[in-house]
Design a protein around this motif. Structure first.
Motif, short mmCIF file in Angstrom:
data_model
loop_
_atom_site.label_atom_id
_atom_site.label_comp_id
_atom_site.label_asym_id
_atom_site.label_seq_id
_atom_site.Cartn_x
_atom_site.Cartn_y
_atom_site.Cartn_z
N GLU A 117 0.82 11.08 -1.85
CA GLU A 117 0.48 9.58 -2.09
C GLU A 117 -0.67 9.47 -3.35
O GLU A 117 -1.64 10.43 -2.99
CB GLU A 117 0.13 8.73 -0.95
N LYS A 119 -2.99 6.66 -5.72
CA LYS A 119 -3.32 5.22 -6.15
C LYS A 119 -4.18 5.20 -7.23
O LYS A 119 -5.32 5.76 -6.88
CB LYS A 119 -3.25 4.39 -4.96
N SER A 162 4.49 7.17 -3.94
CA SER A 162 4.39 7.96 -2.65
C SER A 162 5.73 8.75 -2.79
O SER A 162 6.77 8.43 -3.24
CB SER A 162 4.65 6.92 -1.52
N GLN A 174 0.72 -1.49 0.06
CA GLN A 174 -0.06 -0.03 0.05
C GLN A 174 0.97 1.23 0.04
O GLN A 174 2.10 1.16 0.50
CB GLN A 174 -0.93 0.08 1.18
N PRO A 175 0.26 2.21 -0.61
CA PRO A 175 1.02 3.61 -0.39
C PRO A 175 1.40 4.02 0.65
O PRO A 175 0.46 4.18 1.75
CB PRO A 175 0.26 4.71 -1.26
N SER A 206 0.56 2.65 -7.55
CA SER A 206 0.69 3.85 -6.60
C SER A 206 1.87 4.35 -6.65
O SER A 206 3.09 3.84 -6.77
CB SER A 206 0.43 2.98 -5.24
N ASP A 241 -6.54 2.39 -8.89
CA ASP A 241 -7.07 1.07 -8.83
C ASP A 241 -7.88 0.87 -10.09
O ASP A 241 -8.79 1.46 -10.50
CB ASP A 241 -7.97 0.98 -7.68
#
Length: 770
Positions: free
Chosen positions: A594, A596, A612, A154-155, A610, A598
């Motif tokens: 950040e 993302k 960051s 995950q970011p 993603s 999807d």
């Protein structure tokens, strides 16, 4: 104070449940009101949830541990018109959904509309969800880090070494909440066994917008819901996997549901020749084995009363990787840890709008280190163990458009530390400091808290407001109030949610070796260096962002954040032993962004990408730790100024996409990129060559003080060999770091050790679900 806390425990009727999880009760009847025994589907695109459930003879079923959000129920029973119903889960109080089927008429066209669930219009923060499908199709992990790898995808999260998670620059401030029980100690492979990802049904991940119910460790919170079968009968799963680095693992889960009872058990075991991140490419002395066993029982005495109990035992045994000089000397250091946990909760629904539960947990944890006589530069032994008793209580009340929740929790951890060492390399001993140390001490860590929070929905606005009180008593006696506020605004025409959050946090120090870190015996190793008890961290977190959906295919989320922390928590690693000691810097400022994307379902394509960006700086001086040799001298001279923290990776990029070649065959590919962490090496480049070799040193930029960028490309192939209503057999083959780059995660310095990421590797996984 004690009488006041006890009074609250009895007045505030307790309840334990995961913060943003609820329950859905579905009842299906025919036109005459008689129950219908049938199957139906429940889905939520945004929460990555999809399940097929069956009602019992009474036409009812309870769907448990659902993350807050929008869900769609689809019923298609022969002889009746199909039904699609949208329902919201917003409270720990069960949401009721009564569906009355209508008899299908000849020559009648029935049109039903699906409700979008990609965007939750009532979200007020950037909580990330990982569903069962993503867990099932994840890249295969080395033993001991399957859950950590999922979180790290995950970011805002990254590894610094040995699968230690760092959310938005925080060190050792990750909290895992497993079926409602918070575990605030380090859960990386070298400190504690993990719950295997195959035993996980879903995960919710917070880095901002924390409910007031959470405290103590606030870098990031990971809620884990373990697998729980709803349908009656015997169900289960068996998994075998293996591949590079002599890795082999097995997992089994069996659960039986009959009447009002649910009984399940799990067992897993693994082994590998690469358990920790090695310090040199040769991967010397790095074998490890793990084991995990659990039993869970649940009984619904009535529709309003539920009892659940869990017992879990976990263990791991591993060797500590050697450097080149240590390998030549014949060093052998090994560690192990054991944990046994028992938890119980009782839930009662007082009325359709009031719910309460009483729960507690007891666990024993032991962490050990052993060294042979050839160990260099230090011969170290550690035997740390603790017993923790945890109690929590909350009361949830639903009133119109509000969800109130309040409660208390108490945690008593009885710490026992035993550590001794002997310096075998005189160059590692500071002038005047003793070459030996023997330490043994025990002390209770007592922590209590109380909180109240309210979730309000005002049309297109959603407000979550809370206040938390924490009390911490170990080496210090401190307490603090922490207000929390998050606001969301839904823009229907744009299919977008704007959100902003403020979190005041009070974080207790890591208790691993905290008694030794604050002992006068350690101060005597370098009397010129000022040492005080490690202080709790206090900080202000800010976040703003948006979530936007495009049809039901794409979702974009963007967040901007800043963290201002006093007494910023970090750790001092004892050479490359895997043993660490809590420290605290004067302050830290962390900020970044950040994003993302999807791809939820675009034809046969799914996946995410993603990015960051983070800048993290900390200010001297430092308190705590166990600094030896040159490290002690370096620490005492660093009394002012600031520097990039060891988690300061400016740019991180991750992606993984899956394409369905045919209904039962798919391929996937992805990559991970990191621009490189900072390092501060106390020796010369020639010394680094003798310790770590030219391959490692060739991946370092001594002028910039940064590790060179890391890049790993992965690919997967998966197939359903057997797929029916009663049994699914799947096989998956993964290749990781196919570009075969030597990726150095971080390099030895004053506050961190060496860590090298896995090289090119191939793994296979076979699972059978029934």
């Amino acid at each position: 104070m004690k009488r006041w806390v006890i009074a609250i425990c009895f007045v505030a009727l307790p309840a334990l449940s995961q913060v943003n999880n609820g329950e859905l009760h579905v009842a299906i009847t025919d036109p005459s009101g008689h129950p219908v025994k049938t199957s139906f589907a429940v889905t939520s695109t945004g929460n990555q949830y999809a399940n097929t459930l069956s009602t019992d003879a009474s036409g009812r079923v309870a769907v448990k541990t659902l993350p807050y959000g929008l869900y769609v129920i689809r019923v298609q029973e022969p002889g009746f018109n199909p039904v699609v119903r949208a329902v919201e889960v917003r409270s720990s109080i069960p949401a009721e959904c009564d569906i009355h089927l209508a008899i299908a008429q000849l020559a009648t066209m029935v049109n039903v509309e699906d409700s979008g669930t990609l965007i939750d219009p009532h979200s007020s923060s950037s909580t990330m969800q990982i569903g069962s499908k993503q867990i099932e199709e994840r890249l295969i992990s080395l033993p001991g880090r399957s859950v950590q790898d999922l979180v790290n995808s995950q970011p805002g999260w990254l590894y610094e070494g040995n699968a230690v998670l760092h959310p938005r620059g925080s060190e050792y401030q990750t909290q895992f909440v497993i079926d409602g029980i918070p575990l605030t100690d380090n859960r990386s492979p070298s400190f504690g066994p993990e719950v295997e990802a195959d035993d996980v049904n879903s995960m919710s991940i917070y880095t901002a917008g924390f409910p007031a119910e959470y405290g103590r460790k606030m870098g990031g919170v990971v809620e884990i819901n373990t697998k729980r079968e709803t349908n009656a009968g015997l169900h289960g799963q068996f998994v075998l996997s293996g591949g590079s680095y002599d890795a082999a693992a097995g997992f089994g889960h069996v659960q039986d549901v009959w009447g009002k009872n649910t009984l399940g058990g799990t067992a897993s075991g693994s082994m590998t020749s690469r358990y920790l991140n090695p310090v040199v490419p040769e991967n010397f002395t790095n074998k490890g084995t793990t084991g995990d066993f659990s039993v869970r029982y649940e009984r619904d005495f009535t529709e309003k009363d539920r009892l659940s109990a869990t017992v879990r035992h976990e263990l791991s045994r591993f060797l500590i990787p050697n450097e080149l000089l240590q390998q030549d000397a014949g060093q052998m250091q090994n560690g192990d840890n054991f944990e046994t946990l028992g938890a119980m909760s009782y839930q009662h629904i007082f009325s359709p709008v009031v719910l309460g539960t009483l729960a507690g947990m007891v666990r024993d944890n032991a962490n050990n280190l052993y060294s042979n006589e050839d160990s260099t530069p230090i011969l170290a032994f550690q035997h740390n163990y603790f017993r923790e008793g945890y109690f929590k209580g909350t009361l949830s009340v639903h009133h119109d458009n509000q969800e109130w929740k309040g409660g208390v929790e108490s945690d008593a951890t009885f710490l026992h530390e035993q550590f001794n060492y002997r310096i075998t390399d005189p160059d590692q001993s500071d002038d005047g400091a003793p070459n030996r140390l023997s330490f043994a001490e025990q002390r209770p860590d007592l922590e209590q808290s109380a909180f109240v929070e309210d979730l309000v929905r005002l049309g297109e606005w959603t407000v979550s407001a809370g206040l938390r009180w924490d009390h911490y008593q170990l080496l210090l006696n401190e307490s603090a109030f922490s207000p929390r506020l998050s606001v969301g605004r839904y823009l229907p025409k744009a299919n977008m949610v704007l959100h902003a959050a403020y979190d005041r946090v009070f974080q207790t120090p890591s208790f691993e070796n905290i008694l030794l870190s604050s002992s006068p015996q350690v101060a005597s190793l370098n009397p010129r260096f000022l040492r005080l008890p490690v202080q709790p961290s206090k900080g202000n977190y800010y976040e703003g962002g948006l979530i936007k959906g495009f049809s039901e295919k794409l979702r974009v989320s963007v967040n901007f954040y800043r963290r201002d922390v006093r007494n910023f928590a970090d750790d001092d690693q004892l050479l490359n032993t895997g043993v660490s000691y809590p420290i605290a810097f004067d302050k830290a400022v962390i900020y970044g962004a950040e994003g993302k994307l999807d791809v939820v379902q675009w034809g046969k394509l799914t996946g995410f990408v993603s990015y960051s960006y983070m800048v993290a700086n900390a200010w001297f001086p430092v308190t705590g730790g166990l600094f030896l040799g040159d490290d002690a001298g370096n620490a005492e001279t660093e009394l002012a100024g600031h520097f990039p923290v060891s988690q300061d990776q400016r740019n991180t990029l991750r992606m993984r996409f899956k394409y369905e070649l045919m209904p039962r065959l798919w391929v996937a590919g992805g990559l991970t990129f990191g621009s490189g962490l900072p390092f501060e090496y106390g020796g010369t480049e020639e010394m680094a060559l003798s310790q770590y070799g030219p391959q490692v040193v060739g991946r370092l930029n001594f002028e910039r003080g940064r590790v060179d960028p890391a890049l790993a490309v992965s690919a997967s192939l998966g197939a359903d060999l057997i797929k029916s209503e009663k049994c699914v057999t799947r096989i998956q083959v993964d290749g990781d770091n196919l570009n075969s780059r030597l990726n150095v995660l971080d390099f030895g310095g004053l506050f961190s050790g060496n860590a090298i990421a896995p090289g090119r590797s191939v793994y296979a996984r076979l699972s059978v679900s029934f």
